[in-house]
Design an enzyme around this catalytic site. Structure first.
Site, mmCIF file in Angstrom:
data_model
loop_
_atom_site.group_PDB
_atom_site.id
_atom_site.type_symbol
_atom_site.label_atom_id
_atom_site.label_comp_id
_atom_site.label_asym_id
_atom_site.label_seq_id
_atom_site.Cartn_x
_atom_site.Cartn_y
_atom_site.Cartn_z
ATOM 1 N N ARG A 181 -5.671 1.947 18.351
ATOM 2 C CA ARG A 181 -5.427 0.321 18.063
ATOM 3 C C ARG A 181 -5.167 -0.362 19.263
ATOM 4 O O ARG A 181 -5.315 -1.356 19.616
ATOM 5 C CB ARG A 181 -4.381 0.343 17.130
ATOM 6 C CG ARG A 181 -5.013 0.737 15.617
ATOM 7 C CD ARG A 181 -4.008 0.143 14.610
ATOM 8 N NE ARG A 181 -4.652 0.441 13.401
ATOM 9 C CZ ARG A 181 -3.785 0.429 12.132
ATOM 10 N NH1 ARG A 181 -2.666 0.290 11.943
ATOM 11 N NH2 ARG A 181 -4.549 0.437 10.818
ATOM 12 N N ARG A 212 -8.253 11.891 13.040
ATOM 13 C CA ARG A 212 -6.630 11.775 12.855
ATOM 14 C C ARG A 212 -5.888 13.228 12.945
ATOM 15 O O ARG A 212 -6.516 14.112 12.329
ATOM 16 C CB ARG A 212 -6.318 10.823 12.134
ATOM 17 C CG ARG A 212 -6.753 9.424 12.073
ATOM 18 C CD ARG A 212 -6.625 8.473 11.202
ATOM 19 N NE ARG A 212 -5.026 8.214 11.231
ATOM 20 C CZ ARG A 212 -4.679 7.330 10.388
ATOM 21 N NH1 ARG A 212 -5.228 6.795 9.236
ATOM 22 N NH2 ARG A 212 -3.439 6.892 10.412
ATOM 23 N N ASP A 250 2.334 -1.170 11.827
ATOM 24 C CA ASP A 250 0.997 -1.643 11.825
ATOM 25 C C ASP A 250 1.027 -2.894 12.046
ATOM 26 O O ASP A 250 -0.089 -3.441 11.633
ATOM 27 C CB ASP A 250 0.768 -1.366 9.918
ATOM 28 C CG ASP A 250 0.615 -0.014 9.637
ATOM 29 O OD1 ASP A 250 1.025 0.203 8.453
ATOM 30 O OD2 ASP A 250 0.499 0.976 10.505
ATOM 31 N N LYS A 252 0.927 -1.187 -0.039
ATOM 32 C CA LYS A 252 -0.061 0.124 0.056
ATOM 33 C C LYS A 252 0.910 1.193 0.198
ATOM 34 O O LYS A 252 0.637 2.050 -0.901
ATOM 35 C CB LYS A 252 -0.802 0.030 1.327
ATOM 36 C CG LYS A 252 -1.843 1.275 1.392
ATOM 37 C CD LYS A 252 -2.882 0.975 2.258
ATOM 38 C CE LYS A 252 -2.627 0.647 3.572
ATOM 39 N NZ LYS A 252 -2.144 1.777 4.461
ATOM 40 N N SER A 253 1.872 1.086 0.871
ATOM 41 C CA SER A 253 2.821 2.436 0.837
ATOM 42 C C SER A 253 3.405 2.785 -0.409
ATOM 43 O O SER A 253 3.682 4.028 -0.852
ATOM 44 C CB SER A 253 3.873 2.071 1.876
ATOM 45 O OG SER A 253 3.164 2.143 3.342
HETATM 46 O O1 LIG Z 1 4.232 6.121 4.829
HETATM 47 C C1 LIG Z 1 3.439 5.095 4.996
HETATM 48 O O2 LIG Z 1 3.231 4.607 3.687
HETATM 49 C C2 LIG Z 1 2.890 4.711 6.041
HETATM 50 C C3 LIG Z 1 3.575 4.940 7.358
HETATM 51 C C4 LIG Z 1 3.150 4.446 8.596
HETATM 52 O O3 LIG Z 1 2.610 5.695 9.156
HETATM 53 P P1 LIG Z 1 3.483 6.595 10.252
HETATM 54 O O4 LIG Z 1 4.835 6.507 9.417
HETATM 55 O O5 LIG Z 1 2.787 8.007 9.983
HETATM 56 O O6 LIG Z 1 3.383 6.052 11.611
HETATM 57 C C5 LIG Z 1 2.069 3.525 8.446
HETATM 58 O O7 LIG Z 1 1.139 3.560 9.809
HETATM 59 C C6 LIG Z 1 1.204 3.626 7.389
HETATM 60 O O8 LIG Z 1 0.240 2.351 7.404
HETATM 61 C C7 LIG Z 1 1.815 3.851 6.221
HETATM 62 C C1 LIG Z 2 -2.214 3.323 9.521
HETATM 63 C C2 LIG Z 2 -2.391 2.771 8.185
HETATM 64 O O1 LIG Z 2 -2.746 3.610 7.122
HETATM 65 P P1 LIG Z 2 -2.829 4.991 6.809
HETATM 66 O O2 LIG Z 2 -2.122 5.577 7.948
HETATM 67 O O3 LIG Z 2 -2.483 5.322 5.466
HETATM 68 O O4 LIG Z 2 -4.380 5.148 7.286
HETATM 69 C C3 LIG Z 2 -2.388 1.164 8.066
HETATM 70 O O5 LIG Z 2 -2.334 0.863 6.951
HETATM 71 O O6 LIG Z 2 -2.395 0.579 9.126
#
Ligand SMILES: O=C(O)C1=C[C@@H](OP(=O)(O)O)[C@@H](O)[C@H](O)C1
Ligand SMILES: C=C(OP(=O)(O)O)C(=O)O
Length: 443
Positions: A357, A129, A326, A28-29
């Site tokens: 969470r 958020r 995550d 996803k990232s």
């Molecule tokens: O940069 C990203 O794609 C992500 C970073 C994370 O958040 P943080 O880095 O803000 O904690 C993670 O929780 C999220 O699911 C995806």
């Molecule tokens: C925190 C998550 O994603 P986002 O911050 O992109 O909502 C996740 O996928 O667990």
């Protein structure tokens, strides 16, 4: 996009051994970043393996709204014809990022140093958020920000034309903050610098370099320092999105706790900024075998074989949290089946994800007969021989809470239900079918 508004309860039941191959969807990232960098590049970026979850589809729509030509050609097969750094046009409508913190925060960064105005919104979860963690540094570039009290969505950003580069120490370990600042720095002269107390996922750094940006990372006495030279011409690139280790964690967990299970997960990321869960599982005594180490799309990957394992509780060091941020919901489920306590330290950031969470997992596990202790930034799960189950967990629009409790029910004495499985579609639309193909009893 928001998943179906009608809550969709789901139930999972004690299952026989899980077997077979788990084809995990794209990361996803990396999917978000491929679309955004493609939109900021000159030329046609072809993306294969794109995650077609709602979060990413919302980013695809947003990039089209800012003027890129975004086309789907088949399953995970997309092209983006970009408009170049600083080339975004002013979107006609509000940008709805649904459930996605990554989407909204990175896109706000990408447009903040272009002289256009955009308004961002999201679902009930995203609107709870914190966004000041990103709008504060974007204001330092010179962007003007209007938001609801407390720095929450909806937010309107008026991008700045003559941005100044920024040097910024992130207040918490967050790749989203880091990435938003780097994306804004693309259209500022000189060098933009982000300083992290500890490294977070490095997909932005890897992909910015791959698209032709001049970016370097180093560890100094100040911390982890990332320096980006502004105003590059990003060149369109083919992007092969590797599979998502955070999504893989759910079938991996299921195989670890369901007796007799053995599954194979091909092409899982071995990026050290994403592998904290697998390091922890090894410490717990998990039977994990990584084979065929290789590189795909600029990322280290391998094939993973997981077998049912008798696990013992461990203490997870706070400095590991960022590399598994995550995965703590699913780790807390695995911990329920381990011998002894599992202590998760330095996890305060979990309280501002799609849900709180720590609270969501603690309440849901307790309802299903598991003893949990929590502090503002830690959670301790006390493992037991036989997890009772038999209760409904509340997901609070959080996909990882929903999937975690679906995994719990596969090995608990009685079935486990979640109030709404709809949010799973934001990151893992094929979750139910994939788990069923492995032999999981859930619906
Ligand atoms: O940069 C990203 O794609 C992500 C970073 C994370 O958040 P943080 O880095 O803000 O904690 C993670 O929780 C999220 O699911 C995806
Ligand atoms: C925190 C998550 O994603 P986002 O911050 O992109 O909502 C996740 O996928 O667990």
């Amino acid at each position: 996009m928001s998943h179906a508004n009608q809550p969709r309860p789901m139930t999972s039941r004690r299952s026989g051994p899980l077997t077979g191959q788990a084809q995990i969807p794209g990361d996803k990232s990396i999917s978000h970043r491929a679309l955004i960098l493609g939109a900021l590049s000159v030329g046609e970026t072809r993306i294969t393996g794109l995650l077609e979850g709602e979060d990413v589809l919302d980013t695809a729509k947003a990039m089209a709204a800012f003027g890129a030509r975004v086309q789907r050609h088949g399953n995970g097969d997309w092209t983006v014809n970009g408009v170049g750094v600083g080339g975004f046009c002013e979107p006609e409508g509000v940008i709805d990022c649904g459930n996605s913190g990554t989407g909204v925060r990175l896109i706000m960064g990408a447009m903040a140093t272009t002289p256009i105005t955009a308004t961002f919104t999201g679902d009930a979860s995203l609107s709870r958020r914190p966004m000041a963690r990103v709008t504060d540094p974007l204001s330092e570039f010179g962007a003007s920000v209007t938001c609801r009290e407390g720095g929450r969505l909806p937010i309107t950003i008026q991008g700045i034309e003559d941005a100044l580069p920024v040097r910024y120490r992130t207040p918490v370990a967050s790749a989203q903050i880091k990435s938003a600042i780097l994306l804004a720095g693309l259209n500022a002269p000189g060098e933009t610098v982000v300083i992290e107390a500890e490294p977070t996922r490095d997909h932005s750094e890897r992909m910015l370099a791959g698209f032709g940006a001049d970016i370097r990372s180093e560890t100094t006495s100040e911390g982890h320092v990332i320096t980006l030279v502004g105003r590059p011409e990003l060149r369109a690139q083919p992007v092969a999105v590797p599979r998502d280790p955070s999504s893989a964690a759910f079938p991996v967990a299921a195989a670890l706790i369901v007796p007799g299970s053995e599954i194979r997960v091909p092409g899982i990321s071995r990026n050290p900024t994403r592998d904290g869960l697998y390091v922890t599982l090894r410490e717990m005594g998990a039977d994990l075998l990584f084979e065929n180490d290789r590189e795909e799309g600029g990322e280290p990957v391998a094939d993973l074989v997981v077998r049912y394992s008798r696990l013992k509780g461990v203490s997870v060091p706070a400095e590991r949290a960022a590399s598994m941020i995550d995965e703590f919901p699913i780790l807390s489920v695995i911990a329920a089946f381990a011998e002894g306590p599992t202590i998760m330290n330095g996890v305060g950031e979990l309280r501002v994800k799609e849900s709180d969470r720590i609270d969501a997992m603690a309440r849901g596990l307790e309802a299903n007969g598991v003893r949990v202790e929590e502090t503002p930034d830690s959670m301790t799960v006390h493992g037991m021989e036989a997890v009772p189950g038999g209760a409904t967990a509340v997901t609070h629009l959080d996909h990882r809470i929903a999937m975690s409790f679906m995994v719990l029910g596969l090995a608990s004495q009685s079935p486990v239900t979640v109030d709404d499985g709809g949010p799973i579609a934001t990151s893992f639309p094929d979750f139910t079918d994939l788990m069923r193909r492995l032999g999981a009893d859930l619906d």
